[in-house]
Design an enzyme around this catalytic site. Sequence first.
Site, PDB file in Angstrom:
ATOM      1  N   SER A   7     -31.547  14.282  -9.272  1.00  0.00           N
ATOM      2  CA  SER A   7     -31.982  13.944 -10.470  1.00  0.00           C
ATOM      3  C   SER A   7     -32.991  15.193 -10.886  1.00  0.00           C
ATOM      4  CB  SER A   7     -32.954  12.892 -10.578  1.00  0.00           C
ATOM      5  OG  SER A   7     -33.692  12.694 -11.726  1.00  0.00           O
ATOM      6  N   HIS A  32     -27.973  14.941 -12.093  1.00  0.00           N
ATOM      7  CA  HIS A  32     -28.141  13.485 -12.711  1.00  0.00           C
ATOM      8  C   HIS A  32     -29.283  13.760 -13.705  1.00  0.00           C
ATOM      9  CE1 HIS A  32     -28.351   9.161 -12.712  1.00  0.00           C
ATOM     10  NE2 HIS A  32     -29.780   9.330 -12.750  1.00  0.00           N
ATOM     11  N   ASP A  34     -31.645  12.117 -16.450  1.00  0.00           N
ATOM     12  CA  ASP A  34     -32.332  10.938 -16.680  1.00  0.00           C
ATOM     13  C   ASP A  34     -32.949  10.805 -17.891  1.00  0.00           C
ATOM     14  OD1 ASP A  34     -33.252  10.491 -13.241  1.00  0.00           O
ATOM     15  OD2 ASP A  34     -32.143   9.107 -14.519  1.00  0.00           O
ATOM     16  N   MET A  36     -34.959   9.310 -21.065  1.00  0.00           N
ATOM     17  CA  MET A  36     -35.754   8.010 -21.378  1.00  0.00           C
ATOM     18  C   MET A  36     -36.301   8.190 -22.606  1.00  0.00           C
ATOM     19  SD  MET A  36     -37.795   8.129 -17.621  1.00  0.00           S
ATOM     20  CE  MET A  36     -36.911   8.525 -16.222  1.00  0.00           C
ATOM     21  N   HIS A  65     -27.768   9.506 -17.444  1.00  0.00           N
ATOM     22  CA  HIS A  65     -28.311   8.279 -17.307  1.00  0.00           C
ATOM     23  C   HIS A  65     -28.831   7.809 -18.363  1.00  0.00           C
ATOM     24  CE1 HIS A  65     -30.891   5.409 -14.681  1.00  0.00           C
ATOM     25  NE2 HIS A  65     -30.154   4.578 -15.461  1.00  0.00           N
ATOM     26  N   MET A  67     -31.433   5.678 -20.279  1.00  0.00           N
ATOM     27  CA  MET A  67     -32.173   4.758 -20.136  1.00  0.00           C
ATOM     28  C   MET A  67     -32.711   4.547 -21.390  1.00  0.00           C
ATOM     29  SD  MET A  67     -34.111   5.385 -16.565  1.00  0.00           S
ATOM     30  CE  MET A  67     -33.311   7.109 -16.383  1.00  0.00           C
ATOM     31  N   MET A 153     -30.114   0.533  -9.855  1.00  0.00           N
ATOM     32  CA  MET A 153     -31.508   1.148  -9.877  1.00  0.00           C
ATOM     33  C   MET A 153     -32.291   0.586  -8.665  1.00  0.00           C
ATOM     34  SD  MET A 153     -31.827   3.328 -12.200  1.00  0.00           S
ATOM     35  CE  MET A 153     -33.542   3.544 -12.002  1.00  0.00           C
ATOM     36  N   ASP A 191     -30.001   4.955  -7.494  1.00  0.00           N
ATOM     37  CA  ASP A 191     -30.812   5.907  -8.239  1.00  0.00           C
ATOM     38  C   ASP A 191     -32.256   5.361  -7.960  1.00  0.00           C
ATOM     39  OD1 ASP A 191     -31.209   6.865 -11.541  1.00  0.00           O
ATOM     40  OD2 ASP A 191     -32.570   6.993  -9.872  1.00  0.00           O
TER      41      ASP A 191
HETATM   42  C1  DX5 Z   1     -36.148   6.342 -12.273  1.00  0.00           C
HETATM   43  C2  DX5 Z   1     -35.640   7.678 -12.346  1.00  0.00           C
HETATM   44  C3  DX5 Z   1     -35.589   8.009 -10.655  1.00  0.00           C
HETATM   45  C4  DX5 Z   1     -35.138   9.411 -10.406  1.00  0.00           C
HETATM   46  C5  DX5 Z   1     -35.014   9.475  -9.125  1.00  0.00           C
HETATM   47  O1  DX5 Z   1     -35.910   5.756 -13.812  1.00  0.00           O
HETATM   48  O2  DX5 Z   1     -34.106   7.432 -12.392  1.00  0.00           O
HETATM   49  O3  DX5 Z   1     -35.321   7.211  -9.855  1.00  0.00           O
HETATM   50  O4  DX5 Z   1     -33.853   9.576 -10.848  1.00  0.00           O
HETATM   51  O5  DX5 Z   1     -36.254   9.765  -8.780  1.00  0.00           O
HETATM   52  P1  DX5 Z   1     -36.724   9.757  -7.120  1.00  0.00           P
HETATM   53  O6  DX5 Z   1     -35.358  10.078  -6.156  1.00  0.00           O
HETATM   54  O7  DX5 Z   1     -37.759  10.905  -6.940  1.00  0.00           O
HETATM   55  O8  DX5 Z   1     -36.795   8.576  -6.900  1.00  0.00           O
HETATM   56 ZN    ZN Z   2     -31.210   8.042 -13.030  1.00  0.00          ZN
END
Ligand code: DX5
Ligand code: ZN
Length: 234
Positions: A7, A32, A34, A36, A65, A67, A153, A191
């Site tokens: 990520s 990945h 993320d 948000m 991903h 969110m 998650m 994740d």
């Molecule tokens: C949470 C993020 C994290 C990220 C991974 O919303 O999606 O989970 O991808 O981060 P680490 O591997 O540092 O937990």
């Molecule tokens: Zn993610």
Amino acid sequence: MNILSPSILSADFGRLREQIQGLKDGGAQCVHFDVMDGHFVKEISFGEPVLRDVRKMTDLDLDVHLMVTNPEEHISRFAQGGADIITFHYEVMPGGNGAYGGTRDPEQAAAEVQRLAEEIHYLGLKAGVSLKPRTPVEEMAALMPHIDLILVMSVEPGFGGQKYMPQSTERIRALRALADQYNPALHIEVDGGIKLDNVREVLDAGADMIVAGSAVLGGDDVREKTQSFMEALA
Ligand code: DX5
Ligand code: ZN
């Protein structure tokens, strides 16, 4: 073949090109991404303009991903931005947030998942559904024939660097058992809080795609960290 999807939430954006090259050199198959929106989760990360730049930096698969509260508004733009996989959250489907005190209507949620998955497939991409830690896994059976991956998650969605929630392991095992019945080709991606010392646990439970942020992109040795994870995934 297990897949590593680091990520970039944990990346140093001043050295993004170099760090993504490190992921490639280390053998990772995906990046990945993320996304948000500050509503589905309180954090805001980055969006499609950054995806376009990442697309130009690498031929690794871009594993987006979402969110966000309104994924149906963003699918085509992220597809144009270069996504290879688009995953959206079950909890924002009409009827999909029973675990969070909202309306609970699995049939309605499954119909909406199927509709979005068909749009993502029509655009030539793979479709995934993500579950927050408290969302029941049983309701996923009806969705499995329509999607390519389920993203579990193992932390509450938001910032990276959180601790793996141990009850996630049983959730992964249960989802793999459902997938064996409803869609044996389904990928199970995990994740949140995945490190070298717990990745074997989630693989043994049935995961075959691993997101790791801070464990891979938190420091200066991205290629080496990626190589160590790829050895653990072999
Ligand atoms: C949470 C993020 C994290 C990220 C991974 O919303 O999606 O989970 O991808 O981060 P680490 O591997 O540092 O937990
Ligand atoms: Zn993610």
